[in-house]
Design a protein around this motif. Structure first.
Motif, short mmCIF file in Angstrom:
data_model
loop_
_atom_site.label_atom_id
_atom_site.label_comp_id
_atom_site.label_asym_id
_atom_site.label_seq_id
_atom_site.Cartn_x
_atom_site.Cartn_y
_atom_site.Cartn_z
N GLU A 252 7.18 11.18 -49.86
CA GLU A 252 6.89 10.49 -51.11
C GLU A 252 7.74 10.92 -52.12
O GLU A 252 8.36 9.65 -52.77
CB GLU A 252 5.52 10.97 -51.49
CG GLU A 252 5.12 10.27 -52.78
CD GLU A 252 3.72 10.69 -53.18
OE1 GLU A 252 2.70 9.90 -53.72
OE2 GLU A 252 3.47 11.99 -53.19
N LYS A 253 8.34 11.90 -52.28
CA LYS A 253 9.14 12.14 -53.50
C LYS A 253 10.78 11.91 -53.40
O LYS A 253 11.02 11.09 -54.11
CB LYS A 253 9.09 13.67 -53.98
CG LYS A 253 9.89 14.03 -54.92
CD LYS A 253 9.49 15.44 -55.32
CE LYS A 253 10.59 16.03 -56.53
NZ LYS A 253 10.37 17.52 -56.78
N GLN A 254 11.20 12.26 -52.30
CA GLN A 254 12.53 11.75 -51.76
C GLN A 254 12.88 10.69 -51.25
O GLN A 254 13.97 10.20 -51.20
CB GLN A 254 13.04 13.07 -51.08
CG GLN A 254 12.77 14.52 -51.55
CD GLN A 254 13.43 15.71 -50.90
OE1 GLN A 254 14.08 15.25 -49.76
NE2 GLN A 254 13.22 16.80 -51.19
N LEU A 255 11.89 10.17 -50.18
CA LEU A 255 12.35 8.54 -49.68
C LEU A 255 11.10 7.59 -49.92
O LEU A 255 11.36 6.53 -49.39
CB LEU A 255 12.30 9.26 -48.23
CG LEU A 255 13.54 10.06 -47.82
CD1 LEU A 255 13.11 10.50 -46.10
CD2 LEU A 255 14.73 9.32 -47.98
N ASN A 256 10.50 7.89 -51.26
CA ASN A 256 9.53 6.71 -51.63
C ASN A 256 8.66 6.21 -50.54
O ASN A 256 7.99 4.98 -50.41
CB ASN A 256 10.49 5.67 -52.04
CG ASN A 256 11.37 6.11 -53.24
OD1 ASN A 256 10.87 6.69 -54.13
ND2 ASN A 256 12.59 5.66 -53.10
N PHE A 257 8.00 7.24 -49.55
CA PHE A 257 6.95 6.93 -48.59
C PHE A 257 5.77 6.43 -49.68
O PHE A 257 5.58 7.53 -50.53
CB PHE A 257 6.96 7.80 -47.62
CG PHE A 257 7.95 7.54 -46.59
CD1 PHE A 257 7.39 7.48 -45.11
CD2 PHE A 257 9.05 7.61 -46.80
CE1 PHE A 257 8.33 7.29 -44.30
CE2 PHE A 257 10.12 7.24 -45.48
CZ PHE A 257 9.74 7.19 -44.31
N VAL A 258 4.98 5.69 -48.94
CA VAL A 258 3.54 5.56 -49.17
C VAL A 258 2.67 6.78 -48.45
O VAL A 258 2.87 6.51 -47.27
CB VAL A 258 2.94 4.43 -49.26
CG1 VAL A 258 1.40 4.19 -49.49
CG2 VAL A 258 3.72 3.35 -50.15
N ILE A 259 2.18 7.72 -49.32
CA ILE A 259 1.30 8.84 -48.18
C ILE A 259 -0.45 8.64 -48.59
O ILE A 259 -0.80 8.34 -49.61
CB ILE A 259 1.72 10.23 -48.44
CG1 ILE A 259 1.60 10.67 -49.94
CG2 ILE A 259 3.26 10.10 -48.08
CD1 ILE A 259 1.87 12.04 -50.03
N ASP A 260 -1.16 9.15 -47.69
CA ASP A 260 -2.58 9.33 -47.82
C ASP A 260 -2.87 10.52 -47.22
O ASP A 260 -3.09 10.47 -46.21
CB ASP A 260 -3.15 8.07 -47.11
CG ASP A 260 -4.83 8.20 -47.53
OD1 ASP A 260 -5.15 9.31 -48.02
OD2 ASP A 260 -5.42 7.14 -46.97
#
Length: 350
Positions: A187-195
């Motif tokens: 999420e922080k380094q590669l802009n993934f959306v996480i749940d």
């Protein structure tokens, strides 16, 4: 046919063969370069780039064979291990099955009992991070859509149901920690959306129940369990549920929004430092855990399926892609018939 024509035809065939071999060797060189990038780079973006390119690289060639090479699931696992390694997380270690040349992960302090790896979803792409005894899909990772989503059902089945009798709560918290850290790094380094599902610690998180209705007798059963304990179970001010006050200023609510017409029931965990998740409550408080598991038919927390909008085609027309819920792992040859049958459901309880 003249001798000159025969020589010319033979030369063409040799030239065609040499071209095919050269193409195969070029693929091999590209494969090696991507593997080196995946195992050597210290840039998260380059790690992701190498994994995605390996995912799309075919080693099939009629003239050059690669009898020993890694599989797509191995690249996912290397991506996870490298991301953690670069950020000082060393509790996840990679080993190789010498017979099948498959990469497996062991996580401290469960290194002697369990192995983990990714299982590819052949229908929707992406992969499930699963333990290898029951193949519980702990989370789903899709590189193309840059999404990581945990399975509430699998987290409960694997950790809460199967492991709480074997390991302490702190040990199990340590096992799930690198999985959470990997998600947060994406999420922080590669802009993934996480749940994070029930691993979410924010006070604003609500964990909706699988079933829309909740018999109030379920809350009464919790009240009975708290008798003769230091825990207090109180009705909420608007009579829309109850709050269980635990130690260390942790509060567990089971309630619905009185202003919402649907009145969906959900769990909520409140603590000042926002460090405690619903998963943590199930781990650390046997009273809550027993009540939850005894009434899981009604209290199961849902895991929603994933839907992505894809407008990457030439005409820029939106296409809805409904992805497999993370409660459904990719089928594995080692799984039992019962597990396979369970995986055909569109959505499972928590």
């Amino acid at each position: 046919m003249s001798s000159n024509q025969m020589i010319s035809t033979a030369a063409d065939r040799v030239h065609s063969l040499s071209d095919s071999i050269a193409q195969g060797l070029e693929i091999g060189q590209r494969y090696v370069a991507l593997l080196n990038q995946l195992t050597e780079t210290k840039d998260p973006a380059e790690l992701l780039d190498a994994t995605e390119k390996l995912e799309g690289l075919s080693l099939a060639n009629a003239f050059v064979k690669f009898p020993q090479h890694y599989q797509l699931a191995d690249y996912y696992l290397l991506l996870m291990a490298r991301m953690l390694e670069l950020n000082g997380e060393n509790s996840l270690e990679i080993e190789e099955n010498e017979i099948h040349h498959q990469l497996l992960a062991k996580i401290l302090p469960m290194e002697d009992q369990e192995r983990f790896t990714f299982e590819i979803d052949p229908h929707n792409g992406g992969a499930f991070f699963a333990e290898q005894h029951h193949h519980e899909p702990l989370f789903y990772l899709n590189l193309k859509h840059q999404i990581l989503k945990f399975s509430n059902r699998a987290l409960v089945d694997f950790f809460i149901v199967r492991q709480t009798q074997k390991f302490s709560d702190l040990d199990l918290q340590a096992v799930v920690s690198p999985m959470i850290k990997f998600a947060l790094l994406l999420e922080k380094q590669l802009n993934f959306v996480i749940d994070l599902g029930i691993l979410e610690t924010g006070n604003g998180a609500r964990f909706r129940l699988q079933k829309p209705d909740l018999p109030l007798t379920i809350i009464d059963r919790l009240f009975v369990k708290t008798t003769d304990t230091d825990y207090m179970l109180l009705n909420l001010p608007q009579n829309n549920g109850a709050e269980l006050r635990l130690d260390q200023n942790v509060r567990l609510q089971l309630a619905f929004d009185p202003d919402d017409y649907a009145q969906e029931w959900s769990f909520r965990v409140l603590d000042k430092e926002e460090r405690v998740s619903f998963f943590d409550v199930l781990l650390h408080y046997p009273l809550v855990r027993e009540w939850y598991l005894d009434n899981r038919e009604f209290l199961a927390v849902r895991t929603d399926a994933m839907i992505f909008a894809n407008n990457a085609d030439q005409d820029h027309v939106d296409e809805t892609l409904t992805m497999t819920t993370p409660d459904q792992p990719a089928q594995s040859a080692e799984q039992t018939a019962e597990n396979l049958e369970n995986q055909t459901e569109v959505e499972k309880e928590d």
